[in-house]
Motif scaffolding. Structure first.
Motif, PDB file in Angstrom:
ATOM      1  N   ASP A  73      22.388 -20.768 -24.679  1.00 55.02           N
ATOM      2  CA  ASP A  73      20.955 -20.836 -24.371  1.00 55.02           C
ATOM      3  C   ASP A  73      20.166 -19.621 -24.837  1.00 55.02           C
ATOM      4  N   ASP A  74      20.798 -18.701 -25.557  1.00 54.53           N
ATOM      5  CA  ASP A  74      20.052 -17.537 -26.059  1.00 54.53           C
ATOM      6  C   ASP A  74      19.632 -17.819 -27.495  1.00 54.53           C
ATOM      7  N   HIS A  75      18.350 -18.153 -27.684  1.00 58.90           N
ATOM      8  CA  HIS A  75      17.843 -18.535 -28.998  1.00 58.90           C
ATOM      9  C   HIS A  75      17.691 -17.358 -29.935  1.00 58.90           C
ATOM     10  N   ARG A  76      17.953 -16.169 -29.438  1.00 61.12           N
ATOM     11  CA  ARG A  76      17.902 -14.987 -30.299  1.00 61.12           C
ATOM     12  C   ARG A  76      19.175 -14.837 -31.126  1.00 61.12           C
ATOM     13  N   ILE A  77      20.190 -15.629 -30.824  1.00 60.31           N
ATOM     14  CA  ILE A  77      21.518 -15.422 -31.402  1.00 60.31           C
ATOM     15  C   ILE A  77      21.973 -16.670 -32.142  1.00 60.31           C
ATOM     16  N   GLN A  78      22.378 -16.496 -33.400  1.00 60.62           N
ATOM     17  CA  GLN A  78      23.023 -17.541 -34.195  1.00 60.62           C
ATOM     18  C   GLN A  78      24.510 -17.182 -34.306  1.00 60.62           C
ATOM     19  N   VAL A  79      25.367 -18.144 -34.007  1.00 62.06           N
ATOM     20  CA  VAL A  79      26.811 -17.935 -34.096  1.00 62.06           C
ATOM     21  C   VAL A  79      27.353 -18.720 -35.289  1.00 62.06           C
ATOM     22  N   GLY A  86      39.881  -7.531 -11.883  1.00 59.72           N
ATOM     23  CA  GLY A  86      38.485  -7.868 -11.619  1.00 59.72           C
ATOM     24  C   GLY A  86      37.989  -9.067 -12.393  1.00 59.72           C
ATOM     25  N   SER A  87      36.733  -9.430 -12.103  1.00 60.18           N
ATOM     26  CA  SER A  87      36.101 -10.569 -12.762  1.00 60.18           C
ATOM     27  C   SER A  87      35.556 -10.144 -14.117  1.00 60.18           C
ATOM     28  N   SER A  88      35.278 -11.129 -14.948  1.00 61.19           N
ATOM     29  CA  SER A  88      34.990 -10.844 -16.349  1.00 61.19           C
ATOM     30  C   SER A  88      33.548 -11.099 -16.764  1.00 61.19           C
ATOM     31  N   ALA A  89      32.878 -12.071 -16.173  1.00 59.92           N
ATOM     32  CA  ALA A  89      31.598 -12.540 -16.724  1.00 59.92           C
ATOM     33  C   ALA A  89      30.585 -11.414 -16.886  1.00 59.92           C
ATOM     34  N   ALA A  90      30.325 -10.650 -15.832  1.00 54.77           N
ATOM     35  CA  ALA A  90      29.302  -9.600 -15.904  1.00 54.77           C
ATOM     36  C   ALA A  90      29.712  -8.487 -16.855  1.00 54.77           C
ATOM     37  N   ALA A  91      30.972  -8.033 -16.744  1.00 56.28           N
ATOM     38  CA  ALA A  91      31.434  -6.932 -17.591  1.00 56.28           C
ATOM     39  C   ALA A  91      31.428  -7.328 -19.060  1.00 56.28           C
ATOM     40  N   LEU A  92      31.891  -8.527 -19.355  1.00 61.09           N
ATOM     41  CA  LEU A  92      31.972  -8.950 -20.745  1.00 61.09           C
ATOM     42  C   LEU A  92      30.599  -9.225 -21.333  1.00 61.09           C
ATOM     43  N   ARG A  93      29.728  -9.881 -20.572  1.00 56.90           N
ATOM     44  CA  ARG A  93      28.390 -10.128 -21.122  1.00 56.90           C
ATOM     45  C   ARG A  93      27.665  -8.818 -21.380  1.00 56.90           C
ATOM     46  N   GLY A  94      27.848  -7.841 -20.484  1.00 54.29           N
ATOM     47  CA  GLY A  94      27.233  -6.537 -20.706  1.00 54.29           C
ATOM     48  C   GLY A  94      27.713  -5.914 -22.001  1.00 54.29           C
ATOM     49  N   LEU A  95      29.020  -6.000 -22.278  1.00 54.41           N
ATOM     50  CA  LEU A  95      29.558  -5.457 -23.522  1.00 54.41           C
ATOM     51  C   LEU A  95      28.986  -6.188 -24.732  1.00 54.41           C
ATOM     52  N   LEU A  96      28.932  -7.506 -24.687  1.00 52.18           N
ATOM     53  CA  LEU A  96      28.412  -8.279 -25.811  1.00 52.18           C
ATOM     54  C   LEU A  96      26.978  -7.885 -26.139  1.00 52.18           C
ATOM     55  N   TYR A  97      26.144  -7.789 -25.128  1.00 54.68           N
ATOM     56  CA  TYR A  97      24.727  -7.502 -25.397  1.00 54.68           C
ATOM     57  C   TYR A  97      24.495  -6.045 -25.770  1.00 54.68           C
ATOM     58  N   LEU A 111      20.677  -5.984 -27.586  1.00 53.30           N
ATOM     59  CA  LEU A 111      19.716  -6.901 -26.987  1.00 53.30           C
ATOM     60  C   LEU A 111      19.725  -6.736 -25.479  1.00 53.30           C
ATOM     61  N   ALA A 112      18.573  -6.997 -24.868  1.00 51.28           N
ATOM     62  CA  ALA A 112      18.524  -7.035 -23.403  1.00 51.28           C
ATOM     63  C   ALA A 112      19.240  -8.288 -22.910  1.00 51.28           C
ATOM     64  N   GLU A 113      20.000  -8.145 -21.827  1.00 57.30           N
ATOM     65  CA  GLU A 113      20.698  -9.298 -21.270  1.00 57.30           C
ATOM     66  C   GLU A 113      19.704 -10.290 -20.672  1.00 57.30           C
ATOM     67  N   PRO A 114      20.059 -11.566 -20.663  1.00 59.92           N
ATOM     68  CA  PRO A 114      19.222 -12.555 -19.974  1.00 59.92           C
ATOM     69  C   PRO A 114      19.088 -12.203 -18.494  1.00 59.92           C
ATOM     70  N   GLY A 115      18.039 -12.694 -17.872  1.00 59.08           N
ATOM     71  CA  GLY A 115      17.770 -12.329 -16.486  1.00 59.08           C
ATOM     72  C   GLY A 115      18.690 -12.982 -15.474  1.00 59.08           C
ATOM     73  N   GLN A 116      19.230 -14.166 -15.783  1.00 61.07           N
ATOM     74  CA  GLN A 116      20.064 -14.871 -14.816  1.00 61.07           C
ATOM     75  C   GLN A 116      21.446 -14.222 -14.723  1.00 61.07           C
TER      76      GLN A 116
END
Length: 539
Positions: A55-61, A364-375, A380-385
């Motif tokens: 859902d991040d339209h700033r990114i093309q994969v 530990g859990s991965s979602a927050a830590a990994l998304r932070g690393l990716l962005y 880029l600023a992380e999405p708000g959700q």
């Protein structure tokens, strides 16, 4: 060869990726992520990571694979990418293009040729295995880790010590982000009922059998185990599915694997495709039969009852979490009844049994830590959700059910105990033994000896004509039966009497009551550890 084209270019056309192609685009993204897929296993693990960018339209994969430096188990990658429907860049174009982020799950890729900051993930749960015939830990090849400057994603802090042995510069590039695959599994556990139904286990326990590749694996140690399982497990007491490492199909081919498992598949084995579905199969499992592969650790992390099979693997790293699990989990004993061992594994399992092993593999859990690393790497600023992993796809509906059953019966007054097995060549000592065969899916030999011939009908109207024809065609048959809903079966015997029987189980079980001559007196059918009430009326 067409002039100017490399072998890879013949398969992957040049695509509009790069700033010089901006005028051809529809969505004005600002970052491009390249995903390097060396094997199907690596690709499926990277899909878990990519789900955090949805859902991040700033990114093309976009994706690529280095076909001139392909892996031993590289077969199937092209089909995998085609089925995903992704943009695939030829390797020669990829190494000439600047990317904002490069993601890979194998240090064996030529990552040093790619232009852009990168993150390297393990292609299993941590680092549990040696490369075959070596003492080099898979995922930690010293020369290849020193040869690229990618950030190295770790699942546990203890793995930093392994990197320090390779070199302090390598260790400084590491970040502990947990295991995205495990977290995505855990994020989908609430869907176990839907997944279990997809594997045919809505009304019975689901046994998920998993095998890694190699001679010490479950499949390599005993290729006939799947057939033996299906032959020994009553079909009304267990559904069985198999999730096999993509390296097996890569080495032997999908067709060969299907033919090797033909008898088991005809007996009801659901074979999960290598590219997808194994996650749902683990989540849905009532019990997991595994070898010393990553999926055994994932099953332990999901707190599923676990039995290990296959030989103790020479490739398992001593002192690793996988080695600890192999010491703690019960092992299947091939000479003892399989049904008894599976029931015992389920009955004796205690929640949290493998907690210490899992905590040594994943921190530990991965979602927050990994998304932070990716962005951060994307600048880029992380999405708000809140960061969370996307839902897993629901597997396709199960294949056609078993086409022929061997059935045994034990009458006890108003109760009849019924047990059904697939009609394989394995013998069963059963009381009132009889055979039921599907009118179109069973073999000629099965139909010729069947006491019950059955089918499925959407409406009851054509039943009488169909049943009369079947009893004429198959003189050995005593009963013709049709399942017309999930709970209702119609039957006709050789005297011409037709009945409608209802029960909250496979209604074809009731056809055996007609064969036994007890349709009017039986009120309850016992199926394993459960009982169901039967209602019967003459049509």
């Amino acid at each position: 060869m067409t002039e100017g084209l490399t072998p890879s270019d013949r398969f992957w056309p040049k695509l509009p990726v790069g700033r010089e192609f901006d005028r051809w685009l529809t969505v004005g993204f600002t970052r491009t992520v390249l995903v390097v897929v060396r094997t199907v296993t690596a690709g499926t693990r990277l899909l878990d990571v990519l789900s955090l960018l949805e859902d991040d339209h700033r990114i093309q994969v976009v994706f690529t694979c280095d076909e001139q430096n392909s892996a031993v188990f590289g077969s199937g990658v092209r089909d995998f990418l085609h089925e995903l429907g992704v943009v695939v860049l030829p390797w020669e174009q990829a190494i000439r293009t600047r990317f904002d982020l490069v993601l890979a799950a194998s240090e064996n890729d030529r990552l040093h040729l790619l232009d852009g900051p990168g993150i390297l993930f393990p292609h299993g749960i941590g680092f549990q295995k040696y490369y075959p015939g070596t003492t080099v830990v898979a995922g930690l090849h010293p020369e290849r880790l020193r040869g690229c400057d990618h950030t190295i994603a770790l699942s546990h802090h203890d793995q930093l010590e392994e990197l320090r042995r390779i070199g302090p510069d390598v260790a400084r590039r590491a970040e502990v982000v947990g295991d995205p695959c495990l977290d995505r599994l855990l994020a989908n556990t609430h869907r176990f009922e839907a997944f279990r139904e997809a594997f045919g286990g809505a009304d019975r326990p689901l046994l998920t059998v998993v095998s890694t590749w190699g001679p010490d694996s479950l499949l390599g140690t005993d290729p006939g185990l799947f057939t033996e399982l299906l032959a020994q497990l009553p079909v009304d007491e267990f559904a069985v599915c198999a999730a096999l490492h993509p390296g097996i199909t890569s080495a032997h081919g999908p067709w060969q694997l299907r033919t090797w498992l033909a008898t088991a598949r005809a007996a009801g084995l659901r074979l999960v495709t290598p590219a997808a579905g194994w996650q749902a199969a683990l989540i849905a499992a009532s019990c997991v039969l595994a070898d010393e592969g990553s999926l055994a650790l994932y099953a332990a992390a999901l707190d599923r009852p676990l039995l290990l099979a296959g030989r103790p693997a020479a490739s398992t790293v001593p002192g690793s979490p996988m080695a600890a699990l192999a010491e703690r989990a019960p092992r299947l004993e091939p000479d003892r009844p399989l049904h008894t061992q599976l029931r015992r594994a389920m009955d004796e399992h205690r929640p949290g049994r493998y907690r210490n092993v899992v905590e040594a593999a994943v921190a530990g859990s991965s979602a927050a830590a990994l998304r932070g690393l990716l962005y951060r790497r994307l600048r880029l600023a992380e999405p708000g959700q809140e960061a969370e992993f996307a839902p897993l796809p629901t597997p396709a509906p199960p294949p056609a059910p078993v086409s022929a059953f061997v059935i045994g019966a034990r009458p006890h007054g108003e109760t009849v105990e019924l047990i059904r097995f697939p009609a394989t060549d394995t013998g069963h000592r059963l009381e009132y033994r009889h055979l039921a065969a599907h009118a179109t899916r069973a073999s000629l030999r099965q139909l010729s000896g069947a006491a019950i011939v059955f089918t499925e009908l959407h409406e009851p109207e054509p039943f009488s004509e169909w049943a009369e024809a079947m009893l004429r065609r198959w003189p050995a048959a005593h009963v013709a039966a049709a399942r017309i809903s999930d709970t209702v079966c119609l039957t006709r015997d050789r005297a011409g009497e037709e009945r409608e029987l209802s029960l909250r189980a496979d209604p074809l079980l009731a056809a055996s009551l007609v064969y036994l001559g007890s349709a009017t007196t039986t009120r309850v059918i016992a199926i394993g550890e459960r009982t169901v009430r039967v209602t019967s009326r003459v049509r």
